[in-house]
Design a protein around this motif. Structure first.
Motif, PDB file in Angstrom:
ATOM      1  N   ARG A  66      -6.065   5.834   7.671  1.00  0.00           N
ATOM      2  CA  ARG A  66      -6.684   4.539   7.951  1.00  0.00           C
ATOM      3  C   ARG A  66      -5.687   3.550   8.549  1.00  0.00           C
ATOM      4  O   ARG A  66      -6.031   2.730   9.407  1.00  0.00           O
ATOM      5  N   GLY A  67      -4.431   3.598   8.102  1.00  0.00           N
ATOM      6  CA  GLY A  67      -3.431   2.667   8.617  1.00  0.00           C
ATOM      7  C   GLY A  67      -3.213   2.832  10.105  1.00  0.00           C
ATOM      8  O   GLY A  67      -3.101   1.851  10.840  1.00  0.00           O
TER       9      GLY A  67
ATOM     10  N   PHE B 111      -6.566  -7.531  -2.021  1.00  0.00           N
ATOM     11  CA  PHE B 111      -7.454  -8.276  -1.134  1.00  0.00           C
ATOM     12  C   PHE B 111      -7.070  -9.753  -1.067  1.00  0.00           C
ATOM     13  O   PHE B 111      -6.971 -10.330   0.027  1.00  0.00           O
ATOM     14  N   SER B 112      -6.871 -10.390  -2.218  1.00  0.00           N
ATOM     15  CA  SER B 112      -6.638 -11.838  -2.234  1.00  0.00           C
ATOM     16  C   SER B 112      -5.350 -12.218  -1.515  1.00  0.00           C
ATOM     17  O   SER B 112      -5.320 -13.186  -0.737  1.00  0.00           O
ATOM     18  N   THR B 113      -4.282 -11.468  -1.737  1.00  0.00           N
ATOM     19  CA  THR B 113      -3.015 -11.799  -1.069  1.00  0.00           C
ATOM     20  C   THR B 113      -3.086 -11.519   0.425  1.00  0.00           C
ATOM     21  O   THR B 113      -2.553 -12.287   1.240  1.00  0.00           O
ATOM     22  N   ALA B 114      -3.757 -10.418   0.811  1.00  0.00           N
ATOM     23  CA  ALA B 114      -3.886 -10.100   2.236  1.00  0.00           C
ATOM     24  C   ALA B 114      -4.753 -11.133   2.947  1.00  0.00           C
ATOM     25  O   ALA B 114      -4.484 -11.493   4.101  1.00  0.00           O
TER      26      ALA B 114
ATOM     27  N   PHE C 155      -0.422  -7.484  11.665  1.00  0.00           N
ATOM     28  CA  PHE C 155      -1.875  -7.550  11.711  1.00  0.00           C
ATOM     29  C   PHE C 155      -2.541  -6.315  11.123  1.00  0.00           C
ATOM     30  O   PHE C 155      -3.414  -6.410  10.248  1.00  0.00           O
ATOM     31  N   ALA C 156      -2.167  -5.135  11.576  1.00  0.00           N
ATOM     32  CA  ALA C 156      -2.866  -3.916  11.163  1.00  0.00           C
ATOM     33  C   ALA C 156      -2.635  -3.551   9.700  1.00  0.00           C
ATOM     34  O   ALA C 156      -3.600  -3.313   8.958  1.00  0.00           O
ATOM     35  N   PRO C 157      -1.381  -3.500   9.218  1.00  0.00           N
ATOM     36  CA  PRO C 157      -1.197  -3.163   7.804  1.00  0.00           C
ATOM     37  C   PRO C 157      -1.861  -4.165   6.867  1.00  0.00           C
ATOM     38  O   PRO C 157      -2.299  -3.815   5.783  1.00  0.00           O
ATOM     39  N   MET C 158      -1.923  -5.434   7.295  1.00  0.00           N
ATOM     40  CA  MET C 158      -2.551  -6.464   6.474  1.00  0.00           C
ATOM     41  C   MET C 158      -4.027  -6.163   6.256  1.00  0.00           C
ATOM     42  O   MET C 158      -4.553  -6.284   5.145  1.00  0.00           O
ATOM     43  N   ALA C 159      -4.708  -5.736   7.302  1.00  0.00           N
ATOM     44  CA  ALA C 159      -6.118  -5.359   7.175  1.00  0.00           C
ATOM     45  C   ALA C 159      -6.269  -4.122   6.294  1.00  0.00           C
ATOM     46  O   ALA C 159      -7.222  -4.007   5.511  1.00  0.00           O
ATOM     47  N   ASN C 160      -5.328  -3.199   6.402  1.00  0.00           N
ATOM     48  CA  ASN C 160      -5.366  -1.995   5.586  1.00  0.00           C
ATOM     49  C   ASN C 160      -5.186  -2.330   4.109  1.00  0.00           C
ATOM     50  O   ASN C 160      -5.879  -1.792   3.235  1.00  0.00           O
ATOM     51  N   VAL C 161      -4.251  -3.239   3.809  1.00  0.00           N
ATOM     52  CA  VAL C 161      -4.036  -3.675   2.429  1.00  0.00           C
ATOM     53  C   VAL C 161      -5.294  -4.346   1.883  1.00  0.00           C
ATOM     54  O   VAL C 161      -5.699  -4.110   0.739  1.00  0.00           O
TER      55      VAL C 161
END
Length: 512
Positions: free
Chosen positions: A143-144, A280-283, A389-395
């Motif tokens: 997914r990452g 979710f909350s931190t991302a 950007f991308a890892p943040m959405a994955n987290v």
């Protein structure tokens, strides 16, 4: 026996789909959404001349798109959960493409504003579905990488907007910044129909109408006030109504919305339980911070390039190419890396690199600043945006239950978009304050002496650089949020099998 046969047929049908091809189709729509957030800025003079409009009207052409894009995002995420992500995505792309044609054919500023508002609604319908689709098309260990491509598309599109806009306005006319969307949108529709599977989990519980109204009106008031406060000089909007009153009313409505979500006995529009998931909350907080910084970068940077460096819109657009290149290269790499390492460290590195890149841009903003120094700083900043950007959405989405993926994607995109609006408003106010304190006049006469010209450029350069320190500070706060992210890799806690599925494609979690 029949059930088993149907499940086998569904699995076979779904497995025949190529998830990377499906992602390519989804990225066409996402590219158009993000490109249209920036492409209009370089076309403002051309639109004003072509439609005989004033600056206020053309400012609304930009603002109304951001408004109608940001406000419905929460609802759009839930619509994907309820009616299926593919039909909602297709509907959004059809609306966006038709509205783009309408924009290009508009003969008045009022018609163009209306068409842009409809275009924003289409964008809102698409955005949460693209992010939610990635979580169902790809298994957790891939997914990452997929979100890396998704993030790279976002970075590429926002920087391509000014570049493509400057070229189209200079060679074909302002109408083509909208008409170019039509063939791309039609191609995206065909690709989506053919390549994207249609069997996502659906949630047939009640729709939260009070929550929809409260969140929509609240977000509209807050975004309207922040986006247009500077235009009204943070004073009267109409009659006794002022900008602070509009923002205050929006905040009150959003507080009531949160309370309603807390006590709603039926299906809430925004499950507050998602914020108890630290991934979710931190991302989501970090997404708002990077949205603030990315949007806040454009005004001082554009002003510096065109007013101090005296570059044309086309030349200024070309100078943004390093950001697009480095962001496009860093995104997929960072996404793949987040499949192997805890995502927080990749996101943190991206935030720190982006903050350092903005610092380099500030140092490059001198009256006699060179193109190559600024291009190098922009290249470095692009690495940061792509890496974050991308890892943040994955987290953010990796640990969400399947039934809440649409809602989570809508919430994540809403929070990021509100961060963008706050960034644009805050930087605009600070920039205005810096200019008024450093420059005695707002324009430079054509017959100005060399000393007067140098002083004017020095004031503009210093104002632009000082203003950019605000996004740097916000990025450092976002970096603290990254440190609070859990170190372990996120994993969903609820299996999709517990949810009703559409026939025949019901096994999306095993694709890839």
């Amino acid at each position: 026996m029949t059930t088993t046969a149907n499940a086998t047929a569904g699995k076979s049908a779904t497995s025949a789909k190529n998830p990377w091809a499906a992602l390519a189709a989804l990225c066409v729509g996402f590219f158009l959404i993000m490109m249209d957030t920036t492409i209009v800025t370089v076309a403002i003079p051309g639109i004003m001349d072509g439609l005989h409009a004033d600056l206020n009207q053309i400012t609304w052409v930009h603002s109304v798109y951001l408004l109608t894009y940001a406000v419905p995002l929460l609802v759009a995420g839930r619509l994907g959960d309820r009616f299926g992500r593919k039909p909602v995505f297709l509907s959004g792309m059809a609306v966006f493409t038709a509205a783009s044609l309408w924009c290009g054919l508009s003969g008045s500023a009022g018609m163009l504003m209306t068409a842009r508002a409809v275009q924003g609604v289409g964008a809102a319908l698409m955005a949460p579905q693209t992010m939610a689709f990635v979580t169902t098309l790809f298994p957790a260990n891939r997914r990452g990488a997929a979100l890396g491509i998704w993030g790279a598309v976002a970075g590429l599109a926002t920087t391509v907007g000014p570049l493509l806009g400057g070229f189209l306005v200079g060679s074909a006319g302002w109408q083509w910044i909208f008409l170019v969307n039509v063939p791309i949108g039609l191609a995206g529709l065909v690709m989506t129909v053919k390549l994207v599977p249609g069997g996502q989990p659906r949630n047939h519980r009640r729709f939260d109408l009070p929550g929809t109204l409260l969140s929509g009106l609240g977000l509209f008031a807050v975004v309207f006030g922040l986006q247009n406060g500077q235009h009204y000089d943070w004073g009267t909007v109409a009659g006794p109504l002022t900008v602070p009153m509009v923002i205050g009313a929006g905040v009150v409505l959003l507080v009531v919305f949160v309370l309603w979500q807390r006590f709603n006995p039926r299906e809430p529009l925004m499950p507050l339980s998602l914020f108890r998931r630290r991934h979710f909350s931190t991302a989501a907080f970090a997404a708002a911070a990077i949205g603030f910084a990315v949007t806040g970068l454009y005004l001082p940077l554009t002003l510096y390039m065109q007013a101090v460096m005296e570059l044309s819109p086309q030349q200024a657009g070309l100078l943004m190419v390093p950001v697009a290149v480095s962001s496009g290269l860093a995104g997929p790499l960072a996404g793949t890396l987040s499949d192997r390492l805890p995502g927080k460290w990749v996101v943190l590195a991206g935030f720190l690199i982006f903050a350092a890149g903005l610092g380099m841009i500030v140092l490059a903003m001198r009256p006699d600043g060179g193109v190559w120094q600024l291009a190098g700083a922009l290249f470095f900043a692009g690495i940061g945006t792509g890496a974050a950007f991308a890892p943040m959405a994955n987290v953010a989405t990796g640990s969400l239950p399947v039934a809440d993926i649409g809602a989570g994607a809508g919430m994540y995109n809403s929070i990021r978009q509100v961060g963008c609006v706050i960034g644009a408003a805050a930087v605009g106010v600070l920039m205005q304050a810096q200019l008024s304190s450093r420059l005695a006049t707002e324009t430079l006469a054509e017959n100005a002496t060399a000393a007067e010209r140098h002083a004017f450029h020095a004031g503009l350069a210093q104002a632009s650089g000082t203003t950019l320190l605000l996004p740097v500070a916000v990025l450092l706060v976002g970096a603290l949020a990254c440190l609070l992210m859990p170190s372990g890799k996120s994993a969903p806690t609820e299996k999709p099998a517990a949810q009703p599925l559409d026939a025949p494609n019901s096994d999306l979690q095993k694709v890839g």
